[in-house]
Design a protein around this motif. Structure first.
Motif, short mmCIF file in Angstrom:
data_model
loop_
_atom_site.label_atom_id
_atom_site.label_comp_id
_atom_site.label_asym_id
_atom_site.label_seq_id
_atom_site.Cartn_x
_atom_site.Cartn_y
_atom_site.Cartn_z
N GLY A 1 45.52 3.88 31.29
CA GLY A 1 45.36 3.64 29.85
C GLY A 1 46.63 3.87 29.05
O GLY A 1 46.85 3.22 28.02
N ILE A 2 47.49 4.80 29.50
CA ILE A 2 48.73 5.06 28.76
C ILE A 2 49.63 3.83 28.77
O ILE A 2 50.36 3.56 27.81
CB ILE A 2 49.46 6.29 29.35
N GLY A 3 49.56 3.06 29.84
CA GLY A 3 50.33 1.81 29.91
C GLY A 3 49.76 0.76 28.99
O GLY A 3 50.51 0.05 28.27
N TYR A 4 48.44 0.63 28.99
CA TYR A 4 47.79 -0.33 28.10
C TYR A 4 48.11 -0.01 26.63
O TYR A 4 48.46 -0.90 25.85
CB TYR A 4 46.27 -0.28 28.29
N ALA A 5 47.98 1.27 26.28
CA ALA A 5 48.21 1.68 24.90
C ALA A 5 49.67 1.46 24.50
O ALA A 5 49.96 1.11 23.35
CB ALA A 5 47.83 3.15 24.72
N GLY A 6 50.57 1.68 25.44
CA GLY A 6 51.99 1.45 25.15
C GLY A 6 52.26 0.00 24.81
O GLY A 6 52.99 -0.31 23.85
N GLY A 7 51.68 -0.91 25.57
CA GLY A 7 51.84 -2.34 25.28
C GLY A 7 51.26 -2.70 23.92
O GLY A 7 51.84 -3.49 23.17
N ALA A 8 50.10 -2.10 23.60
CA ALA A 8 49.49 -2.36 22.30
C ALA A 8 50.39 -1.87 21.17
O ALA A 8 50.53 -2.51 20.12
CB ALA A 8 48.12 -1.67 22.22
N GLY A 9 51.03 -0.70 21.40
CA GLY A 9 51.94 -0.17 20.39
C GLY A 9 53.14 -1.08 20.16
O GLY A 9 53.61 -1.23 19.02
N CYS B 1 53.26 1.91 37.72
CA CYS B 1 54.08 0.80 37.22
C CYS B 1 53.63 0.37 35.82
O CYS B 1 54.45 0.16 34.92
CB CYS B 1 54.01 -0.40 38.17
N ILE B 2 52.32 0.24 35.65
CA ILE B 2 51.79 -0.17 34.35
C ILE B 2 52.04 0.91 33.30
O ILE B 2 52.41 0.62 32.16
CB ILE B 2 50.27 -0.46 34.45
N CYS B 3 51.88 2.17 33.71
CA CYS B 3 52.11 3.28 32.77
C CYS B 3 53.56 3.30 32.29
O CYS B 3 53.83 3.43 31.10
CB CYS B 3 51.76 4.61 33.43
N VAL B 4 54.50 3.16 33.24
CA VAL B 4 55.92 3.17 32.89
C VAL B 4 56.25 1.97 32.01
O VAL B 4 56.99 2.08 31.02
CB VAL B 4 56.79 3.18 34.17
N LEU B 5 55.73 0.81 32.37
CA LEU B 5 55.98 -0.39 31.58
C LEU B 5 55.58 -0.20 30.13
O LEU B 5 56.36 -0.42 29.20
CB LEU B 5 55.22 -1.58 32.18
N GLY B 6 54.37 0.26 29.91
CA GLY B 6 53.85 0.38 28.55
C GLY B 6 54.53 1.45 27.73
O GLY B 6 55.07 1.18 26.66
N VAL B 7 54.57 2.67 28.26
CA VAL B 7 55.06 3.78 27.44
C VAL B 7 56.58 3.74 27.28
O VAL B 7 57.11 4.07 26.22
CB VAL B 7 54.59 5.13 28.02
N ALA B 8 57.30 3.32 28.33
CA ALA B 8 58.76 3.25 28.21
C ALA B 8 59.16 2.13 27.25
O ALA B 8 60.11 2.28 26.47
CB ALA B 8 59.38 3.02 29.59
N TRP B 9 58.48 1.04 27.29
CA TRP B 9 58.76 -0.09 26.39
C TRP B 9 58.49 0.31 24.94
O TRP B 9 59.26 0.02 24.04
CB TRP B 9 57.90 -1.27 26.81
N LEU B 10 57.38 1.02 24.75
CA LEU B 10 57.04 1.50 23.40
C LEU B 10 58.11 2.46 22.89
O LEU B 10 58.60 2.34 21.74
CB LEU B 10 55.68 2.19 23.43
N GLY B 11 58.49 3.42 23.72
CA GLY B 11 59.50 4.41 23.31
C GLY B 11 60.83 3.77 23.00
O GLY B 11 61.48 4.10 21.99
N ASP B 12 61.27 2.84 23.85
CA ASP B 12 62.56 2.20 23.63
C ASP B 12 62.55 1.31 22.39
O ASP B 12 63.56 1.18 21.69
CB ASP B 12 62.96 1.37 24.86
N THR B 13 61.41 0.70 22.12
CA THR B 13 61.31 -0.15 20.92
C THR B 13 61.53 0.68 19.66
O THR B 13 62.25 0.27 18.75
CB THR B 13 59.93 -0.83 20.87
#
Length: 433
Positions: free
Chosen positions: A23-31, A297-309
């Motif tokens: 879910g942390i990855g999903y939420a990151g993408g939503a963010g 992989c999904i978790c890193v994708l979402g949360v890292a993308w959100l943080g870097d944005t």
């Protein structure tokens, strides 16, 4: 607007942590969607190399697991533990530490936890002592594993600053090993002896405590071959990284970079394991390590993308607000990483989200490396899978989660271990860097 956008980031991180798991990855993408389409920020960088490395490493680990390699490692661990049952609080975290160091994932600890519980009971030692520090050791070893995503990510951030992959490992490995022993000393002093524990006595009378299990089956040749092949692959990766490093410089113009070499060598190892051990490839996606790795992989994708944005769009404001403070009190970075990892539930995600910003603010490589172990505070909230597994497997009732969320068996050994690792990190870093 920066404060509103920060609240958006925190909201989606909180939402993802409440959802749990992937879910942390999903939420990151939503963010990312909210920040880019509603607030007009430019999308940050996607950590492609990190995700691909996790996929390659996990595919090799899953092949090794299918061939029985993880069972063989547990078999070896059991032999070591049973030779010194009275010292299980010190030997158990050493075992889980090296299993994680070798595999690059803390989920290998699952298989060792029942053995640790059994050996502790035989030695009249509260299972909470070795179990608590063993779970912590399996998490902190991620920051010292040559093939973990967190280490590879962090190494890529440090290389432009003149710090090599080998220097990072040279600081991280001894710091975390010694810190785990400090944590074990503390864990060993917590709680009454098992025979004096009233909860254990009640459970024993009620027949809720399992007796010693029978001998386990001997492992096949395939399981031993798979471990040897995987170990050889790690040795090749470390050797190649040494040869192409600027410090050694034996290969001045490598045809393949370190990150890509890790991916290729891990895929090669998986192929060799599949051929030599004759495993059924269709079974690999069903392995527990494969499932947890792909979720990561999904978790890193979402949360890292959100943080870097968020960070990439506000780096100047962040420098102005926090740069001076972190430069003056560099140890504060460890505290920031400690609390961030509580929510992000991933060493790789925490590293990817926060380390670039810290280094951009002027935090020295020494302070960043010393603080690196703090990304392993996954034990603080008692909801991490290996922590819950340890509680579940301890049928004596000594390993528990308290009424007030944070007063559980892992909080003191874990916090002490991370604090000790940061201190040792500054010590070894000042000698190596």
């Amino acid at each position: 607007m920066i404060w509103i956008e920060l609240l958006v980031v925190l909201f989606f991180i909180f939402l993802g942590s409440k959802m749990g798991g992937i879910g942390i990855g999903y939420a990151g993408g939503a963010g990312v969607v909210v920040l880019t389409l509603i607030f007009g920020l430019e999308a940050g960088s996607v950590p492609v190399d990190v995700i691909l490395i996790i996929m390659a490493v996990i595919s090799a680990i899953a092949a090794m697991q299918r061939a029985g390699g993880l069972d063989y490692l547990v078999h070896l661990s059991e032999k070591i533990l049973r030779k010194n049952p009275k010292r299980v609080t010190f030997i158990a975290p050493t075992v889980t530490y090296w299993m994680t160091l070798l595999a690059g994932t803390g989920h290998t600890a699952y298989a060792a936890l029942p053995v640790i519980t059994e050996v502790a009971k035989e030695g009249n030692i509260r299972p909470s002592k070795p179990l608590s520090i063993s779970v912590v050791a399996s998490q902190i070893a991620i920051t010292a594993s040559p093939i973990s995503a967190a280490v590879v990510i962090f190494a890529s951030f440090l290389e432009p600053l003149g710090v090599s992959y080998l220097q990072l490992l040279g600081v991280a490995i001894p710091s975390t090993i010694l810190a785990c022993m400090v944590g074990a000393i503390v864990a060993n002093r917590l709680g009454k002896p098992l025979s004096e524990d009233p909860v254990y006595q009640e459970r024993l009378k009620a027949g809720l405590v399992k007796q010693k299990s029978g001998e386990r089956q001997e492992n096949s040749k395939s399981s031993k071959y798979s471990v040897a092949i995987f170990g050889a692959a790690i040795l090749i990766i470390v050797t190649y990284a040494s040869l192409i490093s600027k410090k050694v410089g034996l290969i001045a113009d490598p045809t393949i970079g370190r990150n890509h070499a890790i991916m290729a060598i891990m895929l090669l190892a998986a192929m060799v394991i599949a051929l030599v051990c004759k495993i059924k490839l269709s079974d690999i996606p069903g392995m527990s390590t494969f499932k947890s790795g792909m979720s990561a992989c999904i978790c890193v994708l979402g949360v890292a993308w959100l943080g870097d944005t968020f960070v990439s769009n506000h780096i100047e404001e962040i420098k102005e607000a926090a740069g001076g403070l972190l430069n003056q009190y560099s140890w504060l970075l460890a505290i920031v990483l400690f609390f961030a990892s509580m929510l992000l539930y991933s060493q790789a995600a925490t590293t990817t989200a926060l380390m670039p910003a810290a280094l951009a603010l002027g935090v020295s490589p020494l302070a960043a490396i010393a603080s690196f172990a703090a990304v392993s505070a996954l034990f603080v909230l008692p909801t991490y899978p290996t922590l819950l597994a340890a509680v579940e497997m301890d049928d004596t009732g000594s390993t528990k989660i308290g009424k007030y969320v944070f007063n559980h068996s892992f909080i003191i050994p874990g916090t002490v271990t991370i604090a000790a690792s940061v201190a040792f990190g500054f010590l070894f870093g000042s000698m190596i860097l």
